[in-house]
Scaffold this motif. Structure first.
Motif, PDB file in Angstrom:
ATOM      1  N   GLN A  41       0.827  -1.205   0.000  1.00 34.59           N
ATOM      2  CA  GLN A  41       0.000   0.000   0.000  1.00 34.59           C
ATOM      3  C   GLN A  41       0.862   1.255   0.000  1.00 34.59           C
ATOM      4  OE1 GLN A  41      -2.447  -0.763   3.440  1.00 34.59           O
ATOM      5  NE2 GLN A  41      -4.089  -1.661   2.220  1.00 34.59           N
ATOM      6  N   ASP A  42       1.968   1.221   0.736  1.00 36.60           N
ATOM      7  CA  ASP A  42       2.870   2.374   0.796  1.00 36.60           C
ATOM      8  C   ASP A  42       3.586   2.622  -0.529  1.00 36.60           C
ATOM      9  OD1 ASP A  42       2.218   2.826   3.430  1.00 36.60           O
ATOM     10  OD2 ASP A  42       4.017   1.876   4.249  1.00 36.60           O
ATOM     11  N   LEU A  43       3.886   1.552  -1.265  1.00 35.99           N
ATOM     12  CA  LEU A  43       4.712   1.676  -2.471  1.00 35.99           C
ATOM     13  C   LEU A  43       3.938   1.686  -3.786  1.00 35.99           C
ATOM     14  CD1 LEU A  43       7.591  -0.792  -1.464  1.00 35.99           C
ATOM     15  CD2 LEU A  43       7.537   1.695  -1.214  1.00 35.99           C
ATOM     16  N   ALA A  44       2.683   1.268  -3.760  1.00 32.55           N
ATOM     17  CA  ALA A  44       1.926   1.078  -5.002  1.00 32.55           C
ATOM     18  C   ALA A  44       1.799   2.342  -5.843  1.00 32.55           C
ATOM     19  CB  ALA A  44       0.545   0.510  -4.696  1.00 32.55           C
ATOM     20  N   SER A  45       1.460   3.452  -5.244  1.00 33.94           N
ATOM     21  CA  SER A  45       1.246   4.667  -6.052  1.00 33.94           C
ATOM     22  C   SER A  45       2.554   5.145  -6.698  1.00 33.94           C
ATOM     23  CB  SER A  45       0.622   5.777  -5.217  1.00 33.94           C
ATOM     24  OG  SER A  45       1.462   6.135  -4.157  1.00 33.94           O
ATOM     25  N   ASP A  46       3.660   5.028  -5.982  1.00 36.11           N
ATOM     26  CA  ASP A  46       4.955   5.419  -6.566  1.00 36.11           C
ATOM     27  C   ASP A  46       5.312   4.515  -7.742  1.00 36.11           C
ATOM     28  OD1 ASP A  46       5.251   7.470  -4.740  1.00 36.11           O
ATOM     29  OD2 ASP A  46       6.546   6.330  -3.399  1.00 36.11           O
ATOM     30  N   ARG A  47       5.093   3.213  -7.576  1.00 34.33           N
ATOM     31  CA  ARG A  47       5.410   2.281  -8.666  1.00 34.33           C
ATOM     32  C   ARG A  47       4.484   2.504  -9.856  1.00 34.33           C
ATOM     33  NH1 ARG A  47       7.149  -3.960  -8.403  1.00 34.33           N
ATOM     34  NH2 ARG A  47       7.385  -4.254 -10.626  1.00 34.33           N
ATOM     35  N   ALA A  48       3.205   2.764  -9.589  1.00 32.12           N
ATOM     36  CA  ALA A  48       2.249   3.002 -10.676  1.00 32.12           C
ATOM     37  C   ALA A  48       2.677   4.222 -11.497  1.00 32.12           C
ATOM     38  CB  ALA A  48       0.852   3.214 -10.098  1.00 32.12           C
ATOM     39  N   GLU A  49       3.081   5.271 -10.799  1.00 36.05           N
ATOM     40  CA  GLU A  49       3.515   6.488 -11.493  1.00 36.05           C
ATOM     41  C   GLU A  49       4.810   6.251 -12.271  1.00 36.05           C
ATOM     42  OE1 GLU A  49       5.101  10.876 -10.229  1.00 36.05           O
ATOM     43  OE2 GLU A  49       3.409  10.036  -9.103  1.00 36.05           O
ATOM     44  N   ALA A  50       5.763   5.561 -11.654  1.00 36.14           N
ATOM     45  CA  ALA A  50       7.063   5.324 -12.304  1.00 36.14           C
ATOM     46  C   ALA A  50       6.943   4.394 -13.505  1.00 36.14           C
ATOM     47  CB  ALA A  50       8.043   4.748 -11.294  1.00 36.14           C
ATOM     48  N   ASP A  51       6.096   3.365 -13.399  1.00 37.14           N
ATOM     49  CA  ASP A  51       5.979   2.374 -14.463  1.00 37.14           C
ATOM     50  C   ASP A  51       4.839   2.668 -15.449  1.00 37.14           C
ATOM     51  OD1 ASP A  51       8.050   1.120 -13.169  1.00 37.14           O
ATOM     52  OD2 ASP A  51       6.878  -0.600 -12.461  1.00 37.14           O
ATOM     53  N   GLY A  52       4.011   3.668 -15.134  1.00 40.67           N
ATOM     54  CA  GLY A  52       2.887   3.993 -16.014  1.00 40.67           C
ATOM     55  C   GLY A  52       1.828   2.913 -16.032  1.00 40.67           C
ATOM     56  N   ILE A  53       1.565   2.315 -14.872  1.00 41.11           N
ATOM     57  CA  ILE A  53       0.555   1.254 -14.763  1.00 41.11           C
ATOM     58  C   ILE A  53      -0.490   1.670 -13.739  1.00 41.11           C
ATOM     59  CG2 ILE A  53       2.142  -0.587 -15.454  1.00 41.11           C
ATOM     60  CD1 ILE A  53       2.552  -1.284 -12.505  1.00 41.11           C
ATOM     61  N   SER A  54      -1.547   0.889 -13.640  1.00 41.85           N
ATOM     62  CA  SER A  54      -2.608   1.200 -12.682  1.00 41.85           C
ATOM     63  C   SER A  54      -2.112   0.947 -11.251  1.00 41.85           C
ATOM     64  CB  SER A  54      -3.854   0.349 -12.949  1.00 41.85           C
ATOM     65  OG  SER A  54      -3.606  -1.000 -12.588  1.00 41.85           O
ATOM     66  N   VAL A  55      -2.731   1.626 -10.313  1.00 42.21           N
ATOM     67  CA  VAL A  55      -2.377   1.449  -8.898  1.00 42.21           C
ATOM     68  C   VAL A  55      -2.697   0.019  -8.455  1.00 42.21           C
ATOM     69  CG1 VAL A  55      -2.864   2.220  -6.539  1.00 42.21           C
ATOM     70  CG2 VAL A  55      -2.689   3.894  -8.374  1.00 42.21           C
ATOM     71  N   GLU A  56      -3.780  -0.551  -8.968  1.00 38.52           N
ATOM     72  CA  GLU A  56      -4.158  -1.922  -8.606  1.00 38.52           C
ATOM     73  C   GLU A  56      -3.089  -2.921  -9.044  1.00 38.52           C
ATOM     74  OE1 GLU A  56      -6.259   0.151 -10.326  1.00 38.52           O
ATOM     75  OE2 GLU A  56      -7.513   0.681  -8.607  1.00 38.52           O
ATOM     76  N   LEU A  57      -2.599  -2.769 -10.278  1.00 38.49           N
ATOM     77  CA  LEU A  57      -1.554  -3.660 -10.770  1.00 38.49           C
ATOM     78  C   LEU A  57      -0.255  -3.441  -9.992  1.00 38.49           C
ATOM     79  CD1 LEU A  57      -0.469  -5.797 -12.678  1.00 38.49           C
ATOM     80  CD2 LEU A  57      -0.044  -3.988 -14.362  1.00 38.49           C
ATOM     81  N   ALA A  58       0.064  -2.185  -9.727  1.00 33.73           N
ATOM     82  CA  ALA A  58       1.278  -1.881  -8.956  1.00 33.73           C
ATOM     83  C   ALA A  58       1.194  -2.490  -7.560  1.00 33.73           C
ATOM     84  CB  ALA A  58       1.470  -0.371  -8.864  1.00 33.73           C
ATOM     85  N   PHE A  59      -0.001  -2.429  -6.952  1.00 39.85           N
ATOM     86  CA  PHE A  59      -0.191  -3.040  -5.627  1.00 39.85           C
ATOM     87  C   PHE A  59       0.064  -4.542  -5.689  1.00 39.85           C
ATOM     88  CE2 PHE A  59      -2.757  -5.372  -2.587  1.00 39.85           C
ATOM     89  CZ  PHE A  59      -2.372  -4.790  -1.392  1.00 39.85           C
ATOM     90  N   LYS A  60      -0.516  -5.207  -6.685  1.00 41.50           N
ATOM     91  CA  LYS A  60      -0.326  -6.657  -6.816  1.00 41.50           C
ATOM     92  C   LYS A  60       1.143  -7.017  -6.998  1.00 41.50           C
ATOM     93  CE  LYS A  60      -4.880  -7.645  -8.735  1.00 41.50           C
ATOM     94  NZ  LYS A  60      -5.645  -8.065  -9.906  1.00 41.50           N
ATOM     95  N   LEU A  61       1.851  -6.242  -7.798  1.00 33.86           N
ATOM     96  CA  LEU A  61       3.273  -6.506  -8.037  1.00 33.86           C
ATOM     97  C   LEU A  61       4.090  -6.284  -6.764  1.00 33.86           C
ATOM     98  CD1 LEU A  61       3.671  -4.810 -11.529  1.00 33.86           C
ATOM     99  CD2 LEU A  61       3.622  -7.274 -11.042  1.00 33.86           C
ATOM    100  N   GLU A  62       3.855  -5.170  -6.080  1.00 34.87           N
ATOM    101  CA  GLU A  62       4.577  -4.875  -4.843  1.00 34.87           C
ATOM    102  C   GLU A  62       4.268  -5.909  -3.764  1.00 34.87           C
ATOM    103  OE1 GLU A  62       6.969  -2.878  -4.225  1.00 34.87           O
ATOM    104  OE2 GLU A  62       6.903  -1.662  -6.029  1.00 34.87           O
ATOM    105  N   TYR A  63       2.997  -6.284  -3.649  1.00 35.91           N
ATOM    106  CA  TYR A  63       2.589  -7.279  -2.662  1.00 35.91           C
ATOM    107  C   TYR A  63       3.365  -8.576  -2.870  1.00 35.91           C
ATOM    108  CZ  TYR A  63      -0.259 -10.552  -0.002  1.00 35.91           C
ATOM    109  OH  TYR A  63      -0.673 -11.515   0.887  1.00 35.91           O
ATOM    110  N   GLN A  64       3.427  -9.042  -4.110  1.00 34.64           N
ATOM    111  CA  GLN A  64       4.108 -10.311  -4.393  1.00 34.64           C
ATOM    112  C   GLN A  64       5.600 -10.228  -4.084  1.00 34.64           C
ATOM    113  OE1 GLN A  64       2.203 -13.067  -5.219  1.00 34.64           O
ATOM    114  NE2 GLN A  64       4.095 -14.050  -4.568  1.00 34.64           N
ATOM    115  N   VAL A  65       6.223  -9.103  -4.402  1.00 33.14           N
ATOM    116  CA  VAL A  65       7.651  -8.930  -4.129  1.00 33.14           C
ATOM    117  C   VAL A  65       7.920  -8.993  -2.626  1.00 33.14           C
ATOM    118  CG1 VAL A  65       9.553  -7.257  -4.177  1.00 33.14           C
ATOM    119  CG2 VAL A  65       8.199  -7.658  -6.225  1.00 33.14           C
TER     120      VAL A  65
END
Length: 151
Positions: free
Chosen positions: A111-135
């Protein structure tokens, strides 16, 4: 400089007091709502040991400029179990004690990292959350339900 340490076994806070009472040079122990502040009168090493709601010590933060190996030796002497510091390769193995803790920790960090990753990678916040969660989930591979309590 602060360094974090994790125990490799469950340690009841009461054990800390019991072992301290048998030391030749007892430690200064001060229990509060933040945990247990511990200071070795001989070496000057001090740290804050955090406790959970069940009364187990979950970790310690070094509050002085000492060598980490000295603190690990002192923690071992006080508790009877091995400790790892945040720079150890073993650190992720002791971060979460149960599968529930592993999931909660991964969710919180994601939750803390999802919005930063979404912005950096140009993806949705939901997808960024799933990726960060798995990592984060994969980063802490061992979840131990029935830990041996340090004697």
């Amino acid at each position: 400089m602060f360094t974090d340490f994790l125990p490799t076994q469950k340690i009841p806070a009461s054990q800390l007091y019991a072992w301290n009472s048998s030391r030749v040079f007892p430690l200064e122990l001060s229990l509060s709502h933040h945990g247990c502040t511990i200071r070795d009168r001989v070496s000057g090493i001090s740290f804050l040991a955090s406790t959970d709601d069940e009364g187990f010590i979950r970790g310690a933060i070094l509050l002085s400029e000492e060598k980490d190996y000295l603190v690990c030796a002192l923690l071992y002497e006080m508790t009877g179990c091995k400790w790892v510091d945040e720079f150890s390769e073993e650190w992720p193995l002791y971060r979460c004690w149960t599968e529930d803790e592993r999931q909660v920790h991964a969710r919180k960090v994601a939750q803390d990292l999802a919005s930063d990753r979404a912005e950096a990678d140009g993806i949705s916040v939901e997808l960024a959350f799933k990726l960060e969660y798995q990592v984060i989930y994969d980063m802490h591979p061992i979840s131990i339900e029935n830990w041996q309590v340090a004697a």
